[in-house]
Design a protein around this motif. Sequence first.
Motif, PDB file in Angstrom:
ATOM      1  N   ALA A  66       0.843  -1.197   0.000  1.00 29.45           N
ATOM      2  CA  ALA A  66       0.000   0.000   0.000  1.00 29.45           C
ATOM      3  C   ALA A  66       0.882   1.253   0.000  1.00 29.45           C
ATOM      4  O   ALA A  66       1.944   1.274   0.612  1.00 29.45           O
ATOM      5  N   TYR A  67       0.435   2.290  -0.692  1.00 31.03           N
ATOM      6  CA  TYR A  67       1.226   3.518  -0.715  1.00 31.03           C
ATOM      7  C   TYR A  67       0.324   4.742  -0.574  1.00 31.03           C
ATOM      8  O   TYR A  67      -0.902   4.673  -0.757  1.00 31.03           O
ATOM      9  N   VAL A  68       0.944   5.862  -0.239  1.00 30.42           N
ATOM     10  CA  VAL A  68       0.261   7.153  -0.115  1.00 30.42           C
ATOM     11  C   VAL A  68       0.461   7.927  -1.420  1.00 30.42           C
ATOM     12  O   VAL A  68       1.552   7.934  -1.989  1.00 30.42           O
ATOM     13  N   THR A 263       1.416  -2.972   4.798  1.00 30.29           N
ATOM     14  CA  THR A 263       2.483  -1.996   4.895  1.00 30.29           C
ATOM     15  C   THR A 263       3.262  -2.271   6.171  1.00 30.29           C
ATOM     16  O   THR A 263       2.751  -2.898   7.094  1.00 30.29           O
ATOM     17  N   LYS A 281      -3.213   4.939   3.213  1.00 35.08           N
ATOM     18  CA  LYS A 281      -2.943   3.602   2.682  1.00 35.08           C
ATOM     19  C   LYS A 281      -4.170   2.705   2.819  1.00 35.08           C
ATOM     20  O   LYS A 281      -4.531   1.983   1.890  1.00 35.08           O
ATOM     21  N   CYS A 295      -0.766  -4.467   8.882  1.00 37.54           N
ATOM     22  CA  CYS A 295      -0.086  -3.239   9.258  1.00 37.54           C
ATOM     23  C   CYS A 295       0.650  -3.458  10.576  1.00 37.54           C
ATOM     24  O   CYS A 295       0.350  -4.416  11.310  1.00 37.54           O
TER      25      CYS A 295
END
Length: 335
Positions: A66-68, A263, A281, A295
């Motif tokens: 997952a990314y921002v 993440t 995310k 997470c």
Amino acid sequence: MLNKLYDNIKKFIKSNYKDLILLILVVFITTYQFPYYVDAPGGLINATERVEIDGGYKSEGSFNMAYVREMPGTVASLFLAFVFDSWDVIKEEEVTASNETVEEMNTRGKLYLQSSNNNAMLYAYTRAGKEVEVSNNRLVLLYKFPEAKTDMKIGDIIRKVDNIEVKEHADISKILENKNANDIITLTVENNKKEYIRTATLTKEKKIGILLQIMYDIEADPECKFKFAKKESGPSGGLMTALTIYNSLVEEDITYGLKIAGTGTIENDGSVGEIGGIKYKLMGVVKKKADIFFCPEGSNYKEAMKVKEKEGYDIEIVGVENFDEALEYLKNYKK
């Protein structure tokens, strides 16, 4: 001839001035950057497509990082941040360091990714009972604190301090024990396979004012190759990379055909570290319809659960402190 060209340009401008003004406005709105950034829900990077194991097992499902989504603060992005509650405006100084260039920040991001991949590879291979060998340990400069007085560059590999060979943090600490504040030390470094002599003035705490990371090379059987894009960097995909590698090395497929997202950083002992931007995310993960979201346990997990409850998300969020907890969860998923 010049007069004719000048007349033609004037004629063109007069005939198309409305379109030209519109073009200038569009360029300004989309490119001029104010001293802000905008953080927004991101998406997923398929880690299964970023890792290639020679003769590795295939999976029915996938592991995803997952990314921002982070954008420069243009008129367009700032306006959208005003419209969408899930988009936030961040001051530039909270994102960039005043004593660094964009190039230095990008170099650090690449170093973080390389270190993360090595840690993921080392632990996953060990956990899967495969051969792995570590070599060429080296101290690499990741960050210079604002108080640092040195001409060192991000990515410098420190070979010697005052002509004394160093390989670990403790080696440098021992050399600095007999130094005083404001003493100038000489550092022999390597960068891009070239040797340089740098200097540093010690702080009042008798420190250089830098952050170092131990990097190393890995040889493994079967061979592992990473295929990350040039724009991809940072350490937060470490856990998912490790799970991807492990799943390719063992016969049992622990994806069960699911889209598994997550993440968290990874250390060479398998421990998982916290990251930033957890809410963005999670929002991106839900948008991409992932089945499970891993997470880091602690504040990341608590924040993710608050967002899940507030937004009414239907997704399984799993907080983990290390790789083994994530692996155990997946192994027991269908039992």
